[in-house]
Enzyme design. Sequence first.
Site: not given
Length: 209
Positions: A146, A180
């Site tokens: 991330d 995401d």
Amino acid sequence: MKKLTKGQVALITIVLVLIVDQAVKIWVKTHMYIGESIRVTDWFYIAFIENNGMAFGMEVGSKLFLSLFRIVAVVFLSWWMLKIKNRPQVATGFIVCLALIIAGAAGNIVDCLFYGLMFNDPVPPLVASFVLGDGYAGLFYGRVVDMLYFPLFSFYWPDWIPWIGGERFEFFRPVFNIADSSISVGVVCMILFYHRYLSSENKQVEKSE
């Protein structure tokens, strides 16, 4: 110029999302160390973290279960999209939403399946490098990369508020990735613009039962 079919649009969407998602993740993985943060603006940072869980860093269940769940979800959604893509009543936009969800889930599957095998796990401030087969974890146990962090605003709760008084609130706190984002955009657009189609699909399933 020949118009693209809904299937072709879906394929292009999935491939583009996967390429961008993996390119960004690999660059971050090989150029930044865990915990490093690059300020782009006051409200946008490239902040490198890794997680074992689902979207936005949430962790639910075991790592193997999450990896297998993602794979099953991608297979099911891909089958459903192939089944309905040629129906005249199904809008191209709906297929694109499905493709975004599939691509996002597949992007994180790549991390889980292969990153543990592909990369080593150095101690900061060292950055990871390719090791191909001699990495930090086995198949299915890689960590999801991330990097997108948007602290749009923050404030402290007044002291008189029970339980949270004096604590700092930050919006938006989670760090996430392109995959995401793809899932979130697909789901939100599907709910906002294609909820009627979803309702009609549910009714057809109930009738067939």
